[in-house]
Design a protein around this motif. Structure first.
Motif, PDB file in Angstrom:
ATOM      1  N   SER A  31       1.155  -1.198  -0.034  1.00  0.00           N
ATOM      2  CA  SER A  31       0.173  -0.014  -0.222  1.00  0.00           C
ATOM      3  C   SER A  31       1.094   0.856  -0.362  1.00  0.00           C
ATOM      4  O   SER A  31       0.354   1.790  -0.550  1.00  0.00           O
ATOM      5  CB  SER A  31      -0.690   0.096   0.771  1.00  0.00           C
ATOM      6  N   GLU A  32       2.110   1.585   0.573  1.00  0.00           N
ATOM      7  CA  GLU A  32       3.291   2.740   0.643  1.00  0.00           C
ATOM      8  C   GLU A  32       3.636   2.916  -0.393  1.00  0.00           C
ATOM      9  O   GLU A  32       3.783   3.743  -0.723  1.00  0.00           O
ATOM     10  CB  GLU A  32       3.599   2.320   2.317  1.00  0.00           C
ATOM     11  N   THR A  33       4.336   1.411  -0.905  1.00  0.00           N
ATOM     12  CA  THR A  33       4.491   1.849  -1.596  1.00  0.00           C
ATOM     13  C   THR A  33       3.720   1.949  -3.102  1.00  0.00           C
ATOM     14  O   THR A  33       4.015   3.160  -4.037  1.00  0.00           O
ATOM     15  CB  THR A  33       5.383  -0.004  -2.669  1.00  0.00           C
ATOM     16  N   ALA A  34       2.617   1.450  -3.112  1.00  0.00           N
ATOM     17  CA  ALA A  34       1.674   2.543  -4.562  1.00  0.00           C
ATOM     18  C   ALA A  34       1.678   3.783  -4.713  1.00  0.00           C
ATOM     19  O   ALA A  34       1.770   4.170  -5.253  1.00  0.00           O
ATOM     20  CB  ALA A  34       0.147   1.246  -4.092  1.00  0.00           C
ATOM     21  N   LYS A  35       0.672   3.898  -3.127  1.00  0.00           N
ATOM     22  CA  LYS A  35       1.687   5.460  -2.830  1.00  0.00           C
ATOM     23  C   LYS A  35       2.115   6.444  -3.022  1.00  0.00           C
ATOM     24  O   LYS A  35       2.092   7.375  -3.201  1.00  0.00           O
ATOM     25  CB  LYS A  35       1.093   5.679  -1.041  1.00  0.00           C
ATOM     26  N   THR A  36       3.233   5.757  -3.347  1.00  0.00           N
ATOM     27  CA  THR A  36       4.682   6.830  -3.479  1.00  0.00           C
ATOM     28  C   THR A  36       4.829   6.629  -4.527  1.00  0.00           C
ATOM     29  O   THR A  36       5.230   7.855  -5.251  1.00  0.00           O
ATOM     30  CB  THR A  36       6.256   5.839  -3.006  1.00  0.00           C
ATOM     31  N   LEU A  37       4.759   5.570  -5.557  1.00  0.00           N
ATOM     32  CA  LEU A  37       4.525   5.013  -7.063  1.00  0.00           C
ATOM     33  C   LEU A  37       3.708   6.751  -7.302  1.00  0.00           C
ATOM     34  O   LEU A  37       4.137   7.081  -8.360  1.00  0.00           O
ATOM     35  CB  LEU A  37       4.337   3.957  -7.408  1.00  0.00           C
ATOM     36  N   VAL A  38       2.754   6.045  -7.366  1.00  0.00           N
ATOM     37  CA  VAL A  38       1.841   7.111  -8.103  1.00  0.00           C
ATOM     38  C   VAL A  38       1.843   8.656  -7.685  1.00  0.00           C
ATOM     39  O   VAL A  38       1.467   9.603  -8.082  1.00  0.00           O
ATOM     40  CB  VAL A  38       0.120   6.945  -7.295  1.00  0.00           C
ATOM     41  N   GLY A  39       2.934   8.992  -6.348  1.00  0.00           N
ATOM     42  CA  GLY A  39       2.701  10.683  -6.072  1.00  0.00           C
ATOM     43  C   GLY A  39       1.936  11.152  -4.761  1.00  0.00           C
ATOM     44  O   GLY A  39       1.723  12.327  -4.991  1.00  0.00           O
ATOM     45  N   LYS A  40       1.685  10.324  -4.343  1.00  0.00           N
ATOM     46  CA  LYS A  40       0.042  11.106  -3.202  1.00  0.00           C
ATOM     47  C   LYS A  40       0.780  12.325  -2.557  1.00  0.00           C
ATOM     48  O   LYS A  40       0.453  12.359  -1.625  1.00  0.00           O
ATOM     49  CB  LYS A  40      -0.598  10.160  -2.276  1.00  0.00           C
TER      50      LYS A  40
END
Length: 143
Positions: A31-40
């Motif tokens: 979850s944290e990896t996806a948020k960082t990839l998306v740029g949240k």
């Protein structure tokens, strides 16, 4: 008066991050990896722009799951042939391809469509502690 900030993709050059997955929970890390990839976490976040953040995850073979999921969680794949369904448990897939588990978890969280596929290419997962991206000087991301 319109105060919406429209951000173009050429503004941000992106950053390199490194995450050590040793003893991290699978879902929380994904979850944290996806948020960082998306740029949240970027103040100039826009849902239609690839922030070009690249994440390197090391020690994917040491990721953990809670409960009895090592034996109860299944991963399915199909060859396309009749009767070609292959079912593997978490434990079997981790011993065969340890990085695939984290890749599948992050890919399921990312947005679907062309942007999600482009974001997924910015994820690099390695089973051991060594990786070929030392020259980019990735910043350690603590979770």
């Amino acid at each position: 008066m319109n105060k919406t900030i429209i951000r173009e993709g050429k503004i941000n050059l992106g950053k390199w991050f490194i995450i050590d997955a040793t003893d991290k929970n699978l879902g929380r890390l994904a979850s944290e990896t996806a948020k960082t990839l998306v740029g949240k976490y970027d103040p100039l976040y826009a849902p239609n722009v690839n922030p070009k953040n690249i994440i390197v995850i090391i020690n994917a073979d040491k990721i953990r799951v809670t409960g009895n999921k090592k034996f109860d969680k299944f991963y399915y794949r199909h060859s396309g042939q009749v009767g070609g369904l292959t079912i593997e448990t978490f434990n079997e897939l981790q011993s065969r391809l340890p990085g695939r588990i984290l890749e599948k978890a992050v890919k399921g969280i990312l947005p679907k469509g062309p942007l999600g596929r482009e974001l997924f290419n910015n994820l690099k997962v390695y089973a051991g502690s060594s990786h070929p991206h030392e020259a980019q000087n990735p910043v350690a991301l603590v979770m």
